[in-house]
Design a protein around this motif. Structure first.
Motif, PDB file in Angstrom:
ATOM      1  N   GLU A 138       0.862  -1.178   0.000  1.00  0.00           N
ATOM      2  CA  GLU A 138       0.000   0.000   0.000  1.00  0.00           C
ATOM      3  C   GLU A 138       0.898   1.227   0.000  1.00  0.00           C
ATOM      4  O   GLU A 138       1.945   1.245   0.645  1.00  0.00           O
ATOM      5  N   ARG A 139       0.471   2.263  -0.729  1.00  0.00           N
ATOM      6  CA  ARG A 139       1.261   3.487  -0.771  1.00  0.00           C
ATOM      7  C   ARG A 139       1.412   4.061   0.628  1.00  0.00           C
ATOM      8  O   ARG A 139       0.461   4.148   1.385  1.00  0.00           O
ATOM      9  N   GLY A 140       2.635   4.473   0.929  1.00  0.00           N
ATOM     10  CA  GLY A 140       2.904   5.035   2.247  1.00  0.00           C
ATOM     11  C   GLY A 140       3.315   3.995   3.259  1.00  0.00           C
ATOM     12  O   GLY A 140       3.734   4.346   4.363  1.00  0.00           O
ATOM     13  N   ASN A 141       3.189   2.690   2.935  1.00  0.00           N
ATOM     14  CA  ASN A 141       3.634   1.614   3.815  1.00  0.00           C
ATOM     15  C   ASN A 141       5.001   1.121   3.355  1.00  0.00           C
ATOM     16  O   ASN A 141       5.173   0.791   2.191  1.00  0.00           O
ATOM     17  N   TRP A 142       5.958   1.062   4.276  1.00  0.00           N
ATOM     18  CA  TRP A 142       7.320   0.684   3.936  1.00  0.00           C
ATOM     19  C   TRP A 142       7.693  -0.591   4.683  1.00  0.00           C
ATOM     20  O   TRP A 142       7.701  -0.608   5.922  1.00  0.00           O
ATOM     21  N   ALA A 143       8.013  -1.658   3.936  1.00  0.00           N
ATOM     22  CA  ALA A 143       8.501  -2.892   4.555  1.00  0.00           C
ATOM     23  C   ALA A 143       9.845  -2.600   5.220  1.00  0.00           C
ATOM     24  O   ALA A 143      10.740  -2.010   4.613  1.00  0.00           O
ATOM     25  N   THR A 144       9.992  -3.031   6.486  1.00  0.00           N
ATOM     26  CA  THR A 144      11.143  -2.634   7.290  1.00  0.00           C
ATOM     27  C   THR A 144      11.676  -3.811   8.092  1.00  0.00           C
ATOM     28  O   THR A 144      10.896  -4.585   8.654  1.00  0.00           O
ATOM     29  N   TYR A 145      13.004  -3.942   8.149  1.00  0.00           N
ATOM     30  CA  TYR A 145      13.604  -4.951   9.021  1.00  0.00           C
ATOM     31  C   TYR A 145      15.000  -4.491   9.428  1.00  0.00           C
ATOM     32  O   TYR A 145      15.630  -3.663   8.778  1.00  0.00           O
ATOM     33  N   VAL A 146      15.490  -5.073  10.540  1.00  0.00           N
ATOM     34  CA  VAL A 146      16.793  -4.726  11.101  1.00  0.00           C
ATOM     35  C   VAL A 146      17.693  -5.952  10.997  1.00  0.00           C
ATOM     36  O   VAL A 146      17.252  -7.078  11.247  1.00  0.00           O
ATOM     37  N   TYR A 147      18.967  -5.748  10.657  1.00  0.00           N
ATOM     38  CA  TYR A 147      19.832  -6.899  10.395  1.00  0.00           C
ATOM     39  C   TYR A 147      21.306  -6.533  10.555  1.00  0.00           C
ATOM     40  O   TYR A 147      21.675  -5.360  10.635  1.00  0.00           O
ATOM     41  N   LEU A 148      22.130  -7.594  10.578  1.00  0.00           N
ATOM     42  CA  LEU A 148      23.578  -7.458  10.523  1.00  0.00           C
ATOM     43  C   LEU A 148      24.029  -7.953   9.160  1.00  0.00           C
ATOM     44  O   LEU A 148      23.704  -9.075   8.762  1.00  0.00           O
ATOM     45  N   PRO A 149      24.761  -7.166   8.397  1.00  0.00           N
ATOM     46  CA  PRO A 149      25.190  -7.598   7.061  1.00  0.00           C
ATOM     47  C   PRO A 149      26.349  -8.585   7.130  1.00  0.00           C
ATOM     48  O   PRO A 149      27.169  -8.532   8.048  1.00  0.00           O
ATOM     49  N   TYR A 150      26.391  -9.485   6.150  1.00  0.00           N
ATOM     50  CA  TYR A 150      27.527 -10.396   6.004  1.00  0.00           C
ATOM     51  C   TYR A 150      28.131 -10.183   4.623  1.00  0.00           C
ATOM     52  O   TYR A 150      27.421 -10.262   3.605  1.00  0.00           O
ATOM     53  N   ASN A 151      29.426  -9.922   4.590  1.00  0.00           N
ATOM     54  CA  ASN A 151      30.138  -9.702   3.329  1.00  0.00           C
ATOM     55  C   ASN A 151      30.900 -10.976   2.973  1.00  0.00           C
ATOM     56  O   ASN A 151      31.930 -11.278   3.591  1.00  0.00           O
ATOM     57  N   PRO A 152      30.425 -11.750   2.001  1.00  0.00           N
ATOM     58  CA  PRO A 152      31.034 -13.043   1.693  1.00  0.00           C
ATOM     59  C   PRO A 152      32.389 -12.902   1.013  1.00  0.00           C
ATOM     60  O   PRO A 152      32.622 -11.956   0.253  1.00  0.00           O
ATOM     61  N   ASP A 153      33.262 -13.876   1.294  1.00  0.00           N
ATOM     62  CA  ASP A 153      34.549 -13.918   0.611  1.00  0.00           C
ATOM     63  C   ASP A 153      34.498 -14.974  -0.494  1.00  0.00           C
ATOM     64  O   ASP A 153      33.476 -15.636  -0.699  1.00  0.00           O
ATOM     65  N   GLU A 154      35.607 -15.150  -1.183  1.00  0.00           N
ATOM     66  CA  GLU A 154      35.644 -16.071  -2.313  1.00  0.00           C
ATOM     67  C   GLU A 154      35.423 -17.519  -1.873  1.00  0.00           C
ATOM     68  O   GLU A 154      34.767 -18.300  -2.569  1.00  0.00           O
ATOM     69  N   GLU A 155      35.948 -17.878  -0.714  1.00  0.00           N
ATOM     70  CA  GLU A 155      35.775 -19.244  -0.208  1.00  0.00           C
ATOM     71  C   GLU A 155      34.294 -19.556   0.021  1.00  0.00           C
ATOM     72  O   GLU A 155      33.816 -20.641  -0.305  1.00  0.00           O
ATOM     73  N   PHE A 156      33.580 -18.600   0.578  1.00  0.00           N
ATOM     74  CA  PHE A 156      32.151 -18.788   0.818  1.00  0.00           C
ATOM     75  C   PHE A 156      31.403 -18.976  -0.500  1.00  0.00           C
ATOM     76  O   PHE A 156      30.540 -19.858  -0.615  1.00  0.00           O
ATOM     77  N   ARG A 157      31.724 -18.188  -1.502  1.00  0.00           N
ATOM     78  CA  ARG A 157      31.019 -18.270  -2.781  1.00  0.00           C
ATOM     79  C   ARG A 157      31.291 -19.604  -3.473  1.00  0.00           C
ATOM     80  O   ARG A 157      30.392 -20.178  -4.101  1.00  0.00           O
ATOM     81  N   GLU A 158      32.504 -20.108  -3.343  1.00  0.00           N
ATOM     82  CA  GLU A 158      32.814 -21.413  -3.920  1.00  0.00           C
ATOM     83  C   GLU A 158      32.012 -22.520  -3.242  1.00  0.00           C
ATOM     84  O   GLU A 158      31.479 -23.420  -3.902  1.00  0.00           O
ATOM     85  N   LEU A 159      31.936 -22.452  -1.922  1.00  0.00           N
ATOM     86  CA  LEU A 159      31.151 -23.439  -1.175  1.00  0.00           C
ATOM     87  C   LEU A 159      29.681 -23.358  -1.551  1.00  0.00           C
ATOM     88  O   LEU A 159      29.013 -24.394  -1.726  1.00  0.00           O
TER      89      LEU A 159
END
Length: 278
Positions: A90-111
């Motif tokens: 609905e206009r004026g309604n904003w989906a919202t959530y709180v989180y901790l970001p994870y920045n993946p490395d190359e090893e993670f992407r390979e797995l």
């Protein structure tokens, strides 16, 4: 937060005494006839007509400042990889959530590529997450005018929270409440107590705005990939094989390390950052 207006006694109509110095309109002046420019009612009507004719369109640059009011949204799930909204937009309604970001490395992407291939061999087609994070709240709906006080409350509550590290290495299957999506995730094994402290801060802000708080006994995790529908049973059947890929990865078991240095709040197309104390 709504503002009202008051009208003078002259606008009330009934019960208002006419001023002895004020000229009365004739019955003809109040009708459809023309030529009664001295009549206040006629002057008002012509003034409104002139304003309507001369009103300029709203500049596009101003409309662009408020995308939540003018954007059109589609509910066609085919345009979102089959995903279905948990609640109607609905206009004026904003989906919202709180989180901790994870920045993946190359090893993670390979797995992750290995895990997706192994799941596909079990007839479970998974889509990797576009971004990786650890949720500290449920997804709630904020009205646009709540965003500033909501984020201010979060910032004040998090002012003295310190940085820490948490890790995850055990795969686990999750399904959302609506049973519309199933997730392959890694469950947190260390840092649980510090995460609970952050959730308590976030929950206080949620309660201020009468929004849903986080789960009572949360299972903190980082989602790796997802599929449409409730495929919990199918994914559970192959979870042991997938876990072996994690445990036997290269030189030893893979451990996802998440440096918790900054909380973020995503609301609509805006992201707010809350650095934690060193």
């Amino acid at each position: 937060m709504l503002v009202g207006y008051s009208s003078s006694s002259e606008d009330d109509g009934e019960g208002a005494a006419a001023s002895p110095n004020k000229k009365r309109c004739s019955p003809e002046c109040q009708g459809e006839g023309e030529g009664y420019d001295g009549c206040p009612a006629r002057k008002k009507a012509r003034a409104e007509e002139q304003v309507t004719k001369t009103r300029l369109p709203i500049p596009g640059c101003l409309l662009a400042m408020f995308p939540d009011d003018v954007d059109t949204h589609t509910e066609d799930s085919s345009l979102h990889s089959g995903r279905i909204r948990s609640f109607k937009h609905e206009r004026g309604n904003w989906a919202t959530y709180v989180y901790l970001p994870y920045n993946p490395d190359e090893e993670f992407r390979e797995l992750l590529e290995e895990l997706l291939a192994a799941a596909g061999a079990c007839d479970v087609v998974l889509t990797p997450q576009e971004e990786f994070h650890l949720s500290l709240s449920q997804t709630v709906v904020l009205r646009h005018h709540w965003i500033q006080p909501f984020t201010q409350s979060l910032r004040a509550g998090l002012a003295h929270c310190r940085r820490f590290v948490c890790s995850a290495g055990k795969l686990k299957v999750y399904c959302n409440t609506e049973r519309t999506r199933t997730f392959l995730s890694m469950e947190v094994s260390t840092g649980h107590a510090q995460l609970l402290d952050l959730v308590r801060v976030v929950d206080r802000t949620m309660s201020e705005f009468r929004l849903d708080t986080f789960y009572k006994d949360p299972s903190f995790h980082v989602s790796l990939a997802w599929c449409v529908g409730d495929l919990t049973a199918q994914m559970t059947e192959c979870i042991e094989e997938l876990q072996r890929l994690v445990d036997d990865h290269e030189d030893g078991p893979f451990l996802l390390r998440l440096d918790c240095v900054e909380l973020r709040c995503r609301t609509g197309n805006k992201t707010f950052r809350f650095p934690l104390e060193p």
